[in-house]
Design a protein around this motif. Sequence first.
Motif, PDB file in Angstrom:
ATOM      1  N   LEU A 145      -9.815  10.780   8.105  1.00 56.34           N
ATOM      2  CA  LEU A 145     -10.181  10.388   6.980  1.00 56.34           C
ATOM      3  C   LEU A 145      -9.859  11.583   5.711  1.00 56.34           C
ATOM      4  O   LEU A 145      -9.982  11.382   4.886  1.00 56.34           O
TER       5      LEU A 145
ATOM      6  N   PHE B  74      -1.624   6.430   8.500  1.00 60.40           N
ATOM      7  CA  PHE B  74      -3.174   6.035   9.089  1.00 60.40           C
ATOM      8  C   PHE B  74      -3.415   4.773   9.849  1.00 60.40           C
ATOM      9  O   PHE B  74      -4.010   5.172  10.827  1.00 60.40           O
ATOM     10  N   ARG B  75      -2.815   3.955   9.322  1.00 60.23           N
ATOM     11  CA  ARG B  75      -2.964   2.711  10.334  1.00 60.23           C
ATOM     12  C   ARG B  75      -2.445   2.734  11.647  1.00 60.23           C
ATOM     13  O   ARG B  75      -2.861   2.243  12.604  1.00 60.23           O
TER      14      ARG B  75
ATOM     15  N   GLU C 114       0.905  -1.150   0.023  1.00 62.23           N
ATOM     16  CA  GLU C 114       0.057   0.033   0.117  1.00 62.23           C
ATOM     17  C   GLU C 114       1.019   1.272  -0.026  1.00 62.23           C
ATOM     18  O   GLU C 114       1.966   1.294   0.293  1.00 62.23           O
TER      19      GLU C 114
ATOM     20  N   TYR D 130      -0.578   5.269   3.832  1.00 59.11           N
ATOM     21  CA  TYR D 130      -1.459   4.434   4.510  1.00 59.11           C
ATOM     22  C   TYR D 130      -0.936   3.902   5.908  1.00 59.11           C
ATOM     23  O   TYR D 130      -1.665   3.623   6.999  1.00 59.11           O
TER      24      TYR D 130
ATOM     25  N   MET E   5      -7.593  11.242   2.477  1.00 56.89           N
ATOM     26  CA  MET E   5      -8.222  10.970   1.255  1.00 56.89           C
ATOM     27  C   MET E   5      -8.332  12.189   0.681  1.00 56.89           C
ATOM     28  O   MET E   5      -8.171  12.288  -0.690  1.00 56.89           O
ATOM     29  N   THR E   6      -8.656  13.475   1.142  1.00 57.91           N
ATOM     30  CA  THR E   6      -9.208  14.705   0.237  1.00 57.91           C
ATOM     31  C   THR E   6      -8.294  15.875   0.894  1.00 57.91           C
ATOM     32  O   THR E   6      -8.277  16.663   0.086  1.00 57.91           O
TER      33      THR E   6
END
Lengths: 173, 108
Positions: free
Chosen positions: B73, B36-37, B29, B33, B76-77
């Motif tokens: 989240l 994030f994890r 990945e 990420y 992502m944006t």
Amino acid sequence: MDVFDAIKGRRSIRQFTDEPIGKEELERLLEAARWAPSGGNQQNWRFVVVTSPPQRELIRKFAPGIFAMPAAFIVICADKEPDANPWKEALYVADCSIAAQNIMLAAYEIGIGTCVALSYAKVAVSEILDLPENVEPMLVVTLGYPAEDPEPPPRLELNEIAFMDEYGKEWVS
Amino acid sequence: MTERMVVSEEDLYEILAFLFSSAHLLVNEPHLYGTFRLIDAATRLIGCALEGGELEDDKFLRQLKEDVDSRKLLLMTDEETYFQLLEDATREMAKEMKTRAVANKSSS
Ligand SMILES: Cc1cc2nc3c(=O)[nH]c(=O)nc-3n(C[C@H](O)[C@H](O)[C@H](O)COP(=O)(O)O)c2cc1C
């Protein structure tokens, strides 16, 4: 619902209510998947619908990319030929992805939220679902009644991704 | 401060499944990420600690979990706000631990 409205309105939903999804609705989504196109009409996809709480719990535990418990999962698998060549491998991915989109659009039409996920441990999901060796879980679709209404994430402009006649020749709207 | 904290056996297994799956997935990945994890695992751990255990009333941890969960989240944006969240969470942890260290020193 207009197809284009569904395409534009569908969002990845990551928070769900506890409301279960009825058998009829699930079957409608499977029908939508069944009518997707597939390379050579091979239809090598297989769909495992998971609704029982213990199985859902187990899958979620091995899926770091799934943030909340959905009412159901549809695990889209490819029934692979032994020694499939790269062309076949590409077909499995393409076919399952198109089936996933059909499921998500059909779900959106009847008010069910979805999110397609790749961030799950395939080995674990195969074990949990007791998949035969030649069957690979390609994508997981989470399903549930939405408990959020997210803003659409941005998209690149058409003139950044579409070209006219030749790559690099600008698409003018 | 509690001397020794234990999560329930069920929570421990859940977090282990998450950590092992994450490590396995992160081989391929995108590297972000991984960040994030880690914060996701951290808030899951906080969630377990807050659930009916000795730390149920820990306002700092509850607030931290809320802050991180509400913004994570954004990876992502809105990467910049997401990076800010990582910095803020680390700073908040440092502040809190400093306060605790001072309190411990003065009580001993
Ligand atoms: C192949 C693929 C894999 C994805 N994997 C995940 C995932 O593991 N977890 C997740 O929350 N979202 C996942 N997504 C959802 C995307 O993040 C989402 O589609 C994208 O941010 C655009 O948002 P939208 O679907 O609301 O338009 C995936 C999407 C695709 C197409």
